[in-house]
Design a protein around this motif. Structure first.
Motif, mmCIF file in Angstrom:
data_model
loop_
_atom_site.group_PDB
_atom_site.id
_atom_site.type_symbol
_atom_site.label_atom_id
_atom_site.label_comp_id
_atom_site.label_asym_id
_atom_site.label_seq_id
_atom_site.Cartn_x
_atom_site.Cartn_y
_atom_site.Cartn_z
ATOM 1 N N UNK A 49 -4.855 9.750 -10.866
ATOM 2 C CA UNK A 49 -4.007 8.581 -10.650
ATOM 3 C C UNK A 49 -3.691 8.427 -9.170
ATOM 4 N N UNK A 50 -3.723 7.189 -8.706
ATOM 5 C CA UNK A 50 -3.462 6.916 -7.304
ATOM 6 C C UNK A 50 -2.700 5.598 -7.196
ATOM 7 N N UNK A 51 -1.689 5.579 -6.353
ATOM 8 C CA UNK A 51 -0.947 4.350 -6.112
ATOM 9 C C UNK A 51 -0.700 4.194 -4.621
ATOM 10 N N UNK A 52 -0.415 2.964 -4.216
ATOM 11 C CA UNK A 52 -0.118 2.663 -2.818
ATOM 12 C C UNK A 52 1.213 1.932 -2.754
ATOM 13 N N UNK A 91 13.780 -14.966 -1.479
ATOM 14 C CA UNK A 91 14.925 -14.647 -0.612
ATOM 15 C C UNK A 91 14.522 -14.093 0.756
ATOM 16 N N UNK A 92 13.234 -13.870 0.986
ATOM 17 C CA UNK A 92 12.683 -13.376 2.248
ATOM 18 C C UNK A 92 13.125 -11.948 2.585
ATOM 19 N N UNK A 93 13.637 -11.220 1.610
ATOM 20 C CA UNK A 93 14.039 -9.827 1.837
ATOM 21 C C UNK A 93 12.802 -8.928 1.899
ATOM 22 N N UNK A 94 12.922 -7.845 2.653
ATOM 23 C CA UNK A 94 11.863 -6.835 2.675
ATOM 24 C C UNK A 94 11.873 -6.125 1.324
ATOM 25 N N UNK A 95 10.720 -6.041 0.678
ATOM 26 C CA UNK A 95 10.609 -5.373 -0.613
ATOM 27 C C UNK A 95 9.428 -4.422 -0.579
ATOM 28 N N UNK A 96 9.371 -3.540 -1.555
ATOM 29 C CA UNK A 96 8.287 -2.574 -1.683
ATOM 30 C C UNK A 96 7.658 -2.729 -3.059
ATOM 31 N N UNK A 97 6.347 -2.818 -3.099
ATOM 32 C CA UNK A 97 5.623 -2.862 -4.366
ATOM 33 C C UNK A 97 4.674 -1.681 -4.421
ATOM 34 N N UNK A 98 4.493 -1.154 -5.606
ATOM 35 C CA UNK A 98 3.534 -0.074 -5.825
ATOM 36 C C UNK A 98 2.334 -0.680 -6.530
ATOM 37 N N UNK A 99 1.161 -0.545 -5.921
ATOM 38 C CA UNK A 99 -0.048 -1.100 -6.526
ATOM 39 C C UNK A 99 -1.046 0.012 -6.814
#
Length: 63
Positions: free
Chosen positions: A6-9, A18-26
């Motif tokens: 398993x690998x994620x980024x 809202x233009x907020x900085x967010x983090x997504x895991x793909x």
């Protein structure tokens, strides 16, 4: 079950609402994906489009 394969980024982006900085895991092992994920700040649903290990586009669900 082994989880060695398993690998994620973690990707830093800006919410299209809202233009907020967010983090997504793909998952970079998937060639392309399209899914909905809520913003971690404003909770609005975003459409996420990926190709490989890159976010191609974030869009508002109401567009």
């Amino acid at each position: 079950m082994s989880l060695d394969h398993l690998s994620t980024e973690l990707v830093d982006l800006r919410c299209p609402y809202c233009d907020a900085h967010i983090h997504l895991i793909i998952d970079p092992t998937d060639d392309s994906q399209e899914y909905t994920e809520d913003c971690e700040v404003c909770c609005q649903p975003m459409l996420v489009f990926t190709e490989g290990d890159q976010i191609v586009r974030l869009a508002r669900e109401d567009e």
